[in-house]
Design a protein around this motif. Structure first.
Motif, PDB file in Angstrom:
ATOM      1  N   LYS A 127       0.835  -1.209   0.000  1.00 30.67           N
ATOM      2  CA  LYS A 127       0.000   0.000   0.000  1.00 30.67           C
ATOM      3  C   LYS A 127       0.870   1.259   0.000  1.00 30.67           C
ATOM      4  N   TYR A 128       0.423   2.224  -0.795  1.00 31.86           N
ATOM      5  CA  TYR A 128       1.065   3.543  -0.810  1.00 31.86           C
ATOM      6  C   TYR A 128       0.072   4.562  -0.266  1.00 31.86           C
ATOM      7  N   GLU A 129       0.479   5.328   0.758  1.00 30.91           N
ATOM      8  CA  GLU A 129      -0.373   6.326   1.397  1.00 30.91           C
ATOM      9  C   GLU A 129       0.214   7.720   1.197  1.00 30.91           C
ATOM     10  N   ILE A 130      -0.676   8.676   0.987  1.00 32.98           N
ATOM     11  CA  ILE A 130      -0.247  10.074   0.914  1.00 32.98           C
ATOM     12  C   ILE A 130      -1.232  10.916   1.719  1.00 32.98           C
ATOM     13  N   PHE A 131      -0.711  11.911   2.441  1.00 33.03           N
ATOM     14  CA  PHE A 131      -1.520  12.756   3.322  1.00 33.03           C
ATOM     15  C   PHE A 131      -1.412  14.213   2.858  1.00 33.03           C
ATOM     16  N   PRO A 132      -2.371  14.690   2.041  1.00 36.22           N
ATOM     17  CA  PRO A 132      -2.331  16.085   1.584  1.00 36.22           C
ATOM     18  C   PRO A 132      -2.420  17.076   2.733  1.00 36.22           C
ATOM     19  N   SER A 133      -3.173  16.706   3.782  1.00 36.46           N
ATOM     20  CA  SER A 133      -3.286  17.534   4.986  1.00 36.46           C
ATOM     21  C   SER A 133      -3.447  16.602   6.178  1.00 36.46           C
ATOM     22  N   LYS A 134      -3.485  17.164   7.382  1.00 34.51           N
ATOM     23  CA  LYS A 134      -3.557  16.325   8.576  1.00 34.51           C
ATOM     24  C   LYS A 134      -4.893  15.595   8.699  1.00 34.51           C
ATOM     25  N   ASN A 135      -5.935  16.055   7.990  1.00 35.91           N
ATOM     26  CA  ASN A 135      -7.249  15.421   8.061  1.00 35.91           C
ATOM     27  C   ASN A 135      -7.617  14.658   6.791  1.00 35.91           C
ATOM     28  N   GLU A 136      -6.684  14.498   5.882  1.00 37.24           N
ATOM     29  CA  GLU A 136      -6.985  13.845   4.610  1.00 37.24           C
ATOM     30  C   GLU A 136      -5.955  12.763   4.303  1.00 37.24           C
ATOM     31  N   MET A 137      -6.427  11.754   3.571  1.00 34.93           N
ATOM     32  CA  MET A 137      -5.546  10.650   3.213  1.00 34.93           C
ATOM     33  C   MET A 137      -6.039  10.009   1.924  1.00 34.93           C
ATOM     34  N   PHE A 138      -5.104   9.638   1.053  1.00 37.07           N
ATOM     35  CA  PHE A 138      -5.408   8.868  -0.137  1.00 37.07           C
ATOM     36  C   PHE A 138      -4.446   7.687  -0.176  1.00 37.07           C
ATOM     37  N   ALA A 139      -4.969   6.523  -0.592  1.00 29.96           N
ATOM     38  CA  ALA A 139      -4.125   5.322  -0.611  1.00 29.96           C
ATOM     39  C   ALA A 139      -4.527   4.422  -1.767  1.00 29.96           C
ATOM     40  N   ILE A 140      -3.546   3.749  -2.314  1.00 25.65           N
ATOM     41  CA  ILE A 140      -3.783   2.698  -3.301  1.00 25.65           C
ATOM     42  C   ILE A 140      -3.061   1.451  -2.824  1.00 25.65           C
ATOM     43  N   GLY A 141      -3.759   0.336  -2.858  1.00 28.89           N
ATOM     44  CA  GLY A 141      -3.178  -0.906  -2.358  1.00 28.89           C
ATOM     45  C   GLY A 141      -3.336  -2.038  -3.362  1.00 28.89           C
ATOM     46  N   PHE A 142      -2.342  -2.889  -3.393  1.00 31.78           N
ATOM     47  CA  PHE A 142      -2.378  -4.098  -4.213  1.00 31.78           C
ATOM     48  C   PHE A 142      -2.349  -5.294  -3.261  1.00 31.78           C
ATOM     49  N   PHE A 143      -3.275  -6.229  -3.447  1.00 33.94           N
ATOM     50  CA  PHE A 143      -3.310  -7.373  -2.542  1.00 33.94           C
ATOM     51  C   PHE A 143      -3.397  -8.674  -3.337  1.00 33.94           C
ATOM     52  N   GLY A 144      -2.870  -9.729  -2.742  1.00 35.63           N
ATOM     53  CA  GLY A 144      -2.934 -11.056  -3.328  1.00 35.63           C
ATOM     54  C   GLY A 144      -3.106 -12.093  -2.232  1.00 35.63           C
ATOM     55  N   LYS A 145      -3.725 -13.208  -2.597  1.00 35.71           N
ATOM     56  CA  LYS A 145      -3.971 -14.265  -1.616  1.00 35.71           C
ATOM     57  C   LYS A 145      -3.892 -15.612  -2.337  1.00 35.71           C
ATOM     58  N   ARG A 146      -3.084 -16.507  -1.815  1.00 34.79           N
ATOM     59  CA  ARG A 146      -3.068 -17.895  -2.294  1.00 34.79           C
ATOM     60  C   ARG A 146      -3.703 -18.766  -1.226  1.00 34.79           C
ATOM     61  N   ILE A 147      -4.727 -19.520  -1.618  1.00 35.18           N
ATOM     62  CA  ILE A 147      -5.490 -20.335  -0.672  1.00 35.18           C
ATOM     63  C   ILE A 147      -5.245 -21.806  -0.990  1.00 35.18           C
ATOM     64  N   LEU A 148      -4.581 -22.504  -0.083  1.00 39.93           N
ATOM     65  CA  LEU A 148      -4.386 -23.948  -0.224  1.00 39.93           C
ATOM     66  C   LEU A 148      -5.565 -24.678   0.416  1.00 39.93           C
ATOM     67  N   ASN A 149      -6.011 -25.759  -0.210  1.00 44.58           N
ATOM     68  CA  ASN A 149      -7.201 -26.505   0.237  1.00 44.58           C
ATOM     69  C   ASN A 149      -8.429 -25.595   0.275  1.00 44.58           C
ATOM     70  N   ALA A 150      -8.589 -24.790  -0.759  1.00 41.01           N
ATOM     71  CA  ALA A 150      -9.739 -23.881  -0.820  1.00 41.01           C
ATOM     72  C   ALA A 150     -11.041 -24.675  -0.791  1.00 41.01           C
ATOM     73  N   ILE A 151     -12.016 -24.187  -0.024  1.00 40.70           N
ATOM     74  CA  ILE A 151     -13.309 -24.870   0.119  1.00 40.70           C
ATOM     75  C   ILE A 151     -14.223 -24.446  -1.024  1.00 40.70           C
ATOM     76  N   GLU A 152     -14.678 -25.427  -1.810  1.00 39.53           N
ATOM     77  CA  GLU A 152     -15.509 -25.168  -2.975  1.00 39.53           C
ATOM     78  C   GLU A 152     -16.852 -25.879  -2.839  1.00 39.53           C
ATOM     79  N   LYS A 153     -17.876 -25.294  -3.455  1.00 34.74           N
ATOM     80  CA  LYS A 153     -19.195 -25.929  -3.508  1.00 34.74           C
ATOM     81  C   LYS A 153     -19.323 -26.697  -4.811  1.00 34.74           C
TER      82      LYS A 153
END
Length: 220
Positions: free
Chosen positions: A143-169
């Motif tokens: 995640k990258y965060e930037i704070f234009p002011s003390k009361n403001e925040m913008f962020a962009i995040g990249f996430f990934g997940k590998r699930i072993l033995n994933a439960i499927e229907k």
């Protein structure tokens, strides 16, 4: 027809019972150890590990069993070591870069592993799979965060997940009207990835006098 009922040629037996019960006892005992290391004012490193013992005892009866019949039991006693790492780097006074990774566990719910067949409100037969295993999740976030002011925040995040033995229907053949019963199984693995956007905007940018105390949180 009345005489046939009296003579025992035809009879009716209730297909369910108001005394049907099942019970689940789940005990999760865990210990957590963490180390916070700050080599300087711009770095913040948190290393942790969770040791977990999961004891699960499920007692159940088939819907057709009588009140006096004995319970069937499913028992699991499992141990897991779940490490985690979080690294935060302050790029400057108004921006941060954060990296996290961890291992977590997803447990199947009761209807997914209890080996009885029942009908849900949609008139579908569901059969639990007692051989279901817990899913092991390996998570990663940047995640990258930037704070234009003390009361403001913008962020962009990249996430990934590998699930072993994933439960499927899935579906299995049955003798019901449509020939199918819903059941569950463990897939070898599943992968999930995505982007998350987050922002906190102070509305004083539009009107300082009227909106200076109002902020909006946006998460996508």
């Amino acid at each position: 027809m009345t005489n046939q009922h009296k003579n025992g040629i035809f009879y009716y037996r209730e297909g369910s019972t108001s005394v049907y019960r099942n019970n689940i006892y789940q005990f999760v005992n865990a210990g957590y150890l963490s180390l916070n290391y700050k080599p300087n004012d711009t770095w913040d490193i948190l290393i942790g590990s969770r040791v977990e013992n999961n004891v699960n005892i499920t007692r159940f009866k088939e819907l057709s069993q009588s009140f006096n019949s004995s319970f069937s039991n499913l028992t699991k006693n499992q141990y897991y070591i779940l490490p985690s790492l979080s690294v935060k780097k302050e790029l400057n006074r108004k921006s941060n870069l954060i990296f996290t990774t961890s291992k977590t566990i997803t447990r199947p719910i009761l209807i997914e592993y209890m080996p009885i067949t029942y009908i849900n409100p949609n008139n579908e037969n569901i059969l639990g799979n007692p051989k279901l295993q817990n899913s092991e999740n390996y998570n990663i976030d940047l995640k990258y965060e930037i704070f234009p002011s003390k009361n403001e925040m913008f962020a962009i995040g990249f996430f990934g997940k590998r699930i072993l033995n994933a439960i499927e229907k899935s579906y299995t053949a049955s003798a019901n009207s449509d020939g199918q019963t819903i059941t569950f199984f463990n897939a070898k693995q599943a992968d999930v990835a995505g982007i998350e956007l987050e922002g906190i905007i102070n509305l004083k940018r539009l009107s300082y006098y009227y909106l200076s105390q109002i902020s909006i949180l946006i998460i996508i």
